[in-house]
Design a protein around this motif. Sequence first.
Motif, mmCIF file in Angstrom:
data_model
loop_
_atom_site.group_PDB
_atom_site.id
_atom_site.type_symbol
_atom_site.label_atom_id
_atom_site.label_comp_id
_atom_site.label_asym_id
_atom_site.label_seq_id
_atom_site.Cartn_x
_atom_site.Cartn_y
_atom_site.Cartn_z
ATOM 1 N N TYR A 85 0.874 -1.273 0.071
ATOM 2 C CA TYR A 85 -0.062 0.151 -0.008
ATOM 3 C C TYR A 85 0.929 1.323 0.052
ATOM 4 C CZ TYR A 85 -3.784 -3.183 0.947
ATOM 5 O OH TYR A 85 -4.746 -4.103 0.959
ATOM 6 N N GLU A 86 2.087 1.256 0.326
ATOM 7 C CA GLU A 86 2.723 2.376 0.527
ATOM 8 C C GLU A 86 3.424 2.839 -0.922
ATOM 9 O OE1 GLU A 86 5.798 1.706 3.608
ATOM 10 O OE2 GLU A 86 4.425 1.729 5.186
ATOM 11 N N SER A 87 3.872 1.684 -1.902
ATOM 12 C CA SER A 87 4.129 2.196 -3.130
ATOM 13 C C SER A 87 3.216 2.186 -4.237
ATOM 14 C CB SER A 87 5.263 1.242 -3.378
ATOM 15 O OG SER A 87 4.918 -0.196 -3.582
ATOM 16 N N ASP A 88 2.932 1.156 -4.861
ATOM 17 C CA ASP A 88 2.256 1.016 -6.092
ATOM 18 C C ASP A 88 1.062 0.457 -5.948
ATOM 19 O OD1 ASP A 88 3.056 -1.563 -5.912
ATOM 20 O OD2 ASP A 88 3.972 -1.613 -7.892
ATOM 21 N N GLN A 89 0.622 -0.208 -4.775
ATOM 22 C CA GLN A 89 -0.582 -0.910 -4.501
ATOM 23 C C GLN A 89 -0.839 -2.241 -5.396
ATOM 24 O OE1 GLN A 89 -3.924 1.574 -4.242
ATOM 25 N NE2 GLN A 89 -3.021 2.634 -2.402
ATOM 26 N N THR A 90 0.216 -2.882 -5.767
ATOM 27 C CA THR A 90 0.286 -3.977 -6.929
ATOM 28 C C THR A 90 -0.080 -5.027 -5.922
ATOM 29 O OG1 THR A 90 1.771 -2.914 -8.340
ATOM 30 C CG2 THR A 90 1.281 -5.471 -8.323
ATOM 31 N N GLU A 91 -1.064 -6.014 -6.300
ATOM 32 C CA GLU A 91 -1.305 -7.175 -5.673
ATOM 33 C C GLU A 91 -0.563 -7.954 -6.009
ATOM 34 O OE1 GLU A 91 -5.398 -7.393 -6.971
ATOM 35 O OE2 GLU A 91 -6.204 -6.877 -5.250
ATOM 36 N N ARG A 92 0.075 -8.843 -5.072
ATOM 37 C CA ARG A 92 1.178 -9.904 -5.376
ATOM 38 C C ARG A 92 0.671 -11.360 -4.613
ATOM 39 N NH1 ARG A 92 4.044 -5.262 -4.615
ATOM 40 N NH2 ARG A 92 5.480 -4.566 -6.239
ATOM 41 N N VAL A 93 1.419 -12.093 -4.959
ATOM 42 C CA VAL A 93 1.213 -13.420 -4.299
ATOM 43 C C VAL A 93 2.712 -13.893 -4.191
ATOM 44 C CG1 VAL A 93 0.524 -15.821 -4.307
ATOM 45 C CG2 VAL A 93 -0.955 -14.273 -5.588
ATOM 46 N N ILE A 94 2.740 -14.149 -2.712
ATOM 47 C CA ILE A 94 4.204 -14.441 -2.120
ATOM 48 C C ILE A 94 4.260 -16.211 -2.164
ATOM 49 C CG2 ILE A 94 5.777 -14.305 -0.224
ATOM 50 C CD1 ILE A 94 5.331 -11.649 -1.634
ATOM 51 N N VAL A 95 5.329 -16.598 -2.730
ATOM 52 C CA VAL A 95 5.468 -18.047 -2.632
ATOM 53 C C VAL A 95 6.618 -18.052 -1.574
ATOM 54 C CG1 VAL A 95 6.254 -20.274 -3.666
ATOM 55 C CG2 VAL A 95 4.919 -18.524 -4.891
ATOM 56 N N SER A 96 6.351 -18.672 -0.194
ATOM 57 C CA SER A 96 7.273 -18.880 0.757
ATOM 58 C C SER A 96 7.899 -20.525 0.715
ATOM 59 C CB SER A 96 6.782 -18.703 2.138
ATOM 60 O OG SER A 96 6.495 -17.258 2.210
ATOM 61 N N VAL A 97 9.092 -20.562 0.343
ATOM 62 C CA VAL A 97 9.957 -21.827 0.521
ATOM 63 C C VAL A 97 10.122 -21.991 1.999
ATOM 64 C CG1 VAL A 97 11.671 -23.328 -0.250
ATOM 65 C CG2 VAL A 97 10.677 -21.677 -1.726
ATOM 66 N N CYS A 98 9.741 -22.819 2.664
ATOM 67 C CA CYS A 98 9.654 -23.002 4.249
ATOM 68 C C CYS A 98 10.774 -24.223 4.188
ATOM 69 C CB CYS A 98 8.384 -23.359 5.085
ATOM 70 S SG CYS A 98 7.191 -22.000 4.796
ATOM 71 N N THR A 99 11.690 -23.791 4.802
ATOM 72 C CA THR A 99 12.927 -24.925 4.893
ATOM 73 C C THR A 99 13.650 -24.774 6.133
ATOM 74 O OG1 THR A 99 14.839 -25.813 3.636
ATOM 75 C CG2 THR A 99 14.776 -23.398 3.719
ATOM 76 N N ASP A 100 14.453 -26.007 6.330
ATOM 77 C CA ASP A 100 15.108 -26.240 7.509
ATOM 78 C C ASP A 100 16.726 -26.302 6.875
ATOM 79 O OD1 ASP A 100 15.111 -28.763 6.497
ATOM 80 O OD2 ASP A 100 14.423 -29.568 8.287
ATOM 81 N N LEU A 101 16.869 -26.004 5.815
ATOM 82 C CA LEU A 101 18.278 -25.941 5.464
ATOM 83 C C LEU A 101 19.125 -25.029 6.149
ATOM 84 C CD1 LEU A 101 17.543 -26.607 1.481
ATOM 85 C CD2 LEU A 101 18.481 -28.156 3.071
ATOM 86 N N SER A 102 20.407 -25.152 5.592
ATOM 87 C CA SER A 102 21.267 -23.862 6.331
ATOM 88 C C SER A 102 20.822 -22.478 5.325
ATOM 89 C CB SER A 102 22.542 -24.193 6.044
ATOM 90 O OG SER A 102 23.013 -24.448 4.718
ATOM 91 N N CYS A 103 21.471 -21.580 5.639
ATOM 92 C CA CYS A 103 20.961 -20.254 4.879
ATOM 93 C C CYS A 103 21.837 -20.228 3.690
ATOM 94 C CB CYS A 103 21.813 -19.113 5.794
ATOM 95 S SG CYS A 103 20.688 -17.726 5.824
ATOM 96 N N GLU A 104 23.105 -21.034 3.697
ATOM 97 C CA GLU A 104 23.805 -20.838 2.770
ATOM 98 C C GLU A 104 23.130 -21.720 1.693
ATOM 99 O OE1 GLU A 104 25.170 -21.460 5.685
ATOM 100 O OE2 GLU A 104 26.135 -19.434 5.930
ATOM 101 N N GLU A 105 23.132 -23.041 1.833
ATOM 102 C CA GLU A 105 22.431 -24.049 1.339
ATOM 103 C C GLU A 105 21.370 -23.862 0.692
ATOM 104 O OE1 GLU A 105 21.863 -27.348 -1.075
ATOM 105 O OE2 GLU A 105 23.750 -26.448 -0.143
ATOM 106 N N ALA A 106 20.197 -23.008 1.345
ATOM 107 C CA ALA A 106 18.936 -22.500 0.728
ATOM 108 C C ALA A 106 19.317 -21.436 -0.169
ATOM 109 C CB ALA A 106 18.031 -21.958 1.824
ATOM 110 N N ASP A 107 20.169 -20.615 -0.018
ATOM 111 C CA ASP A 107 20.619 -19.546 -1.010
ATOM 112 C C ASP A 107 20.949 -20.110 -2.442
ATOM 113 O OD1 ASP A 107 19.750 -17.253 0.303
ATOM 114 O OD2 ASP A 107 21.663 -16.883 1.075
ATOM 115 N N ARG A 108 21.927 -21.117 -2.109
ATOM 116 C CA ARG A 108 22.623 -21.991 -3.424
ATOM 117 C C ARG A 108 21.284 -22.545 -4.284
ATOM 118 N NH1 ARG A 108 23.595 -26.745 -5.363
ATOM 119 N NH2 ARG A 108 22.816 -27.555 -3.610
ATOM 120 N N ARG A 109 20.327 -22.986 -3.604
ATOM 121 C CA ARG A 109 19.210 -23.642 -4.302
ATOM 122 C C ARG A 109 18.440 -22.604 -4.900
ATOM 123 N NH1 ARG A 109 17.553 -29.297 -1.162
ATOM 124 N NH2 ARG A 109 19.661 -30.178 -0.753
#
Length: 136
Positions: A85-109
């Motif tokens: 609402y603060e910028s362009d009011q574009t409706e979005r869909v967020i896809v969250s990948v919920c993982t227990d991988l390490s930060c480095e491994e998740a970023d790599r993937r």
Amino acid sequence: MPRKKYCWKEVPRTKSSKENTVSAIASLEKDLLALVALYLLKEADKVAATLRKHPKLAQYLNVIITKLSSIFESSRLVLEPYTDYESDQTERVIVSVCTDLSCEEADRRLDKFDDEYWLGVDPEIHKRINVVLEFL
């Protein structure tokens, strides 16, 4: 005097715009049901409303689930609506990948997902779908 015989040529019937609209809605509802089976939905009614306004997104989300599931095998995927609402009011869909991988491994993937698929997607879709990592 003999009667004239008329031969009626069968003309292929084209769909009216109303029939096309009904067909498109039925296809979208089918896509929405498929997404419900594949993702955990937060605020499902808002997600569905966004997808009804932007039916092309459902097709991309179906592909995204396939790609992410092959890269993040044991992770859960969550869909949720987001409106900035603060910028362009574009409706979005967020896809969250919920993982227990390490930060480095998740970023790599996630980089692998970007390179193999996401960077080649239409930039207009990038405005409507965001893929993020969520750590458990």
